[in-house]
Design a protein around this motif. Structure first.
Motif, mmCIF file in Angstrom:
data_model
loop_
_atom_site.group_PDB
_atom_site.id
_atom_site.type_symbol
_atom_site.label_atom_id
_atom_site.label_comp_id
_atom_site.label_asym_id
_atom_site.label_seq_id
_atom_site.Cartn_x
_atom_site.Cartn_y
_atom_site.Cartn_z
ATOM 1 N N THR A 43 -98.003 -31.240 8.261
ATOM 2 C CA THR A 43 -96.852 -30.523 8.880
ATOM 3 C C THR A 43 -96.588 -31.542 10.224
ATOM 4 N N LYS A 44 -97.389 -32.368 10.610
ATOM 5 C CA LYS A 44 -97.173 -33.352 11.772
ATOM 6 C C LYS A 44 -96.925 -34.675 11.273
ATOM 7 N N ILE A 65 -96.390 -36.401 -1.845
ATOM 8 C CA ILE A 65 -96.499 -35.184 -1.816
ATOM 9 C C ILE A 65 -95.916 -34.701 -3.310
ATOM 10 N N PRO A 66 -96.839 -34.100 -3.935
ATOM 11 C CA PRO A 66 -96.585 -33.215 -5.276
ATOM 12 C C PRO A 66 -95.606 -32.279 -5.026
ATOM 13 N N GLU A 67 -94.669 -32.054 -6.225
ATOM 14 C CA GLU A 67 -93.738 -30.807 -6.066
ATOM 15 C C GLU A 67 -94.385 -29.683 -5.952
ATOM 16 N N GLY A 68 -93.765 -28.709 -5.215
ATOM 17 C CA GLY A 68 -94.319 -27.301 -5.004
ATOM 18 C C GLY A 68 -94.612 -27.270 -3.737
ATOM 19 N N TYR A 69 -94.857 -28.100 -2.700
ATOM 20 C CA TYR A 69 -95.304 -27.839 -1.528
ATOM 21 C C TYR A 69 -93.907 -27.898 -0.594
ATOM 22 N N SER A 70 -93.807 -27.250 0.536
ATOM 23 C CA SER A 70 -92.543 -27.358 1.445
ATOM 24 C C SER A 70 -93.251 -28.673 2.405
ATOM 25 N N VAL A 71 -92.159 -29.552 2.532
ATOM 26 C CA VAL A 71 -92.433 -30.815 3.232
ATOM 27 C C VAL A 71 -91.492 -30.689 4.621
ATOM 28 N N PRO A 72 -92.151 -30.978 5.565
ATOM 29 C CA PRO A 72 -91.147 -30.959 6.816
ATOM 30 C C PRO A 72 -89.985 -31.867 7.047
ATOM 31 N N ARG A 73 -89.138 -31.673 7.431
ATOM 32 C CA ARG A 73 -87.824 -32.770 7.362
ATOM 33 C C ARG A 73 -88.251 -33.958 8.141
ATOM 34 N N THR A 74 -89.295 -33.984 8.966
ATOM 35 C CA THR A 74 -89.559 -35.222 9.514
ATOM 36 C C THR A 74 -90.235 -36.213 8.411
ATOM 37 N N ASN A 75 -90.471 -35.883 7.462
ATOM 38 C CA ASN A 75 -91.225 -36.618 6.340
ATOM 39 C C ASN A 75 -90.347 -36.966 5.106
ATOM 40 N N PRO A 76 -89.234 -37.505 5.287
ATOM 41 C CA PRO A 76 -88.169 -37.478 4.424
ATOM 42 C C PRO A 76 -88.733 -38.565 2.878
ATOM 43 N N ARG A 77 -89.627 -39.266 3.103
ATOM 44 C CA ARG A 77 -90.099 -40.092 2.106
ATOM 45 C C ARG A 77 -91.243 -39.452 1.256
ATOM 46 N N ARG A 121 -107.370 -32.904 -1.137
ATOM 47 C CA ARG A 121 -107.414 -31.367 -0.921
ATOM 48 C C ARG A 121 -107.306 -30.844 0.454
ATOM 49 N N HIS A 122 -107.737 -31.405 1.245
ATOM 50 C CA HIS A 122 -107.822 -31.260 2.765
ATOM 51 C C HIS A 122 -106.356 -31.086 3.119
ATOM 52 N N SER A 123 -105.755 -32.217 2.968
ATOM 53 C CA SER A 123 -104.443 -32.721 3.665
ATOM 54 C C SER A 123 -103.308 -31.683 2.866
ATOM 55 N N LEU A 124 -103.452 -31.398 1.656
ATOM 56 C CA LEU A 124 -102.478 -30.557 1.036
ATOM 57 C C LEU A 124 -102.501 -29.259 1.423
ATOM 58 N N SER A 125 -103.741 -28.741 1.810
ATOM 59 C CA SER A 125 -103.981 -27.427 2.335
ATOM 60 C C SER A 125 -103.335 -27.162 3.632
ATOM 61 N N THR A 126 -102.832 -27.971 4.390
ATOM 62 C CA THR A 126 -101.927 -27.826 5.448
ATOM 63 C C THR A 126 -100.408 -27.534 5.056
ATOM 64 N N LEU A 127 -100.194 -27.817 4.144
ATOM 65 C CA LEU A 127 -98.706 -27.448 3.556
ATOM 66 C C LEU A 127 -98.509 -26.062 2.893
ATOM 67 N N GLU A 128 -97.614 -25.372 3.244
ATOM 68 C CA GLU A 128 -97.324 -24.129 2.227
ATOM 69 C C GLU A 128 -96.913 -24.397 0.988
ATOM 70 N N LYS A 129 -97.252 -23.676 0.003
ATOM 71 C CA LYS A 129 -96.823 -23.747 -1.413
ATOM 72 C C LYS A 129 -95.702 -23.361 -1.622
ATOM 73 N N VAL A 130 -94.743 -23.641 -2.376
ATOM 74 C CA VAL A 130 -93.295 -23.128 -2.612
ATOM 75 C C VAL A 130 -93.425 -22.774 -4.006
ATOM 76 N N SER A 131 -92.903 -21.369 -4.139
ATOM 77 C CA SER A 131 -93.001 -20.928 -5.525
ATOM 78 C C SER A 131 -91.929 -21.367 -6.226
ATOM 79 N N LEU A 132 -92.122 -21.844 -7.500
ATOM 80 C CA LEU A 132 -91.112 -22.541 -8.135
ATOM 81 C C LEU A 132 -90.466 -21.552 -9.288
#
Length: 132
Positions: A43-44, A65-77, A121-132
């Protein structure tokens, strides 16, 4: 050391308590500031790659970052650092060089196991999952 003195030392050591800790049955306490497992708070993290460039052990790779995770706008790549703990020397240069204070540091030292030993696993756990 003669035989009688040696025998006394052997008997004394046989009846005394062990000098070692029976790990993993008895957990050891770590001191404050111990450099354990660390991973990026996505998230940071902006995906700037400074941590990967500065890593002396080349243990950090930037991955999508795999699909299915909400990525903050501060990380466009949609990049994040994945740390290979088998190569990491735990110098924490990545933690100090990060301009966004995106790293979470822990005192966890039990890193051996049968699974892949990286921070994914630890890093991806800081993001919210998006339901597809």
């Amino acid at each position: 050391m003669g035989k009688p003195r040696l025998l006394q030392a052997v008997i004394r050591n046989l009846v005394s308590k062990p000098a070692t800790i029976q790990y993993p049955y008895a957990k050891t306490e770590v001191e404050k500031g111990f450099r354990g497992r660390h991973y990026a708070d996505l998230t940071k993290c902006t995906g700037c790659s400074l941590c990967a460039l500065d890593c002396p052990a080349d243990a950090i790779s930037m991955v999508q970052i795999p699909e299915g995770y909400s990525v903050p706008r501060t990380n466009p790549r949609r990049l994040y650092p994945r740390i290979d703990y088998g190569r990491c020397v735990f110098c924490y240069r990545c933690v100090t060089v990060c301009p966004f204070n995106a790293y979470i540091t822990t005192n966890e030292y039990t890193l051996a196991g049968g699974r892949l030993n990286n921070s994914e696993r630890h890093s991806l756990s800081t993001l919210e999952k998006v339901s597809l």
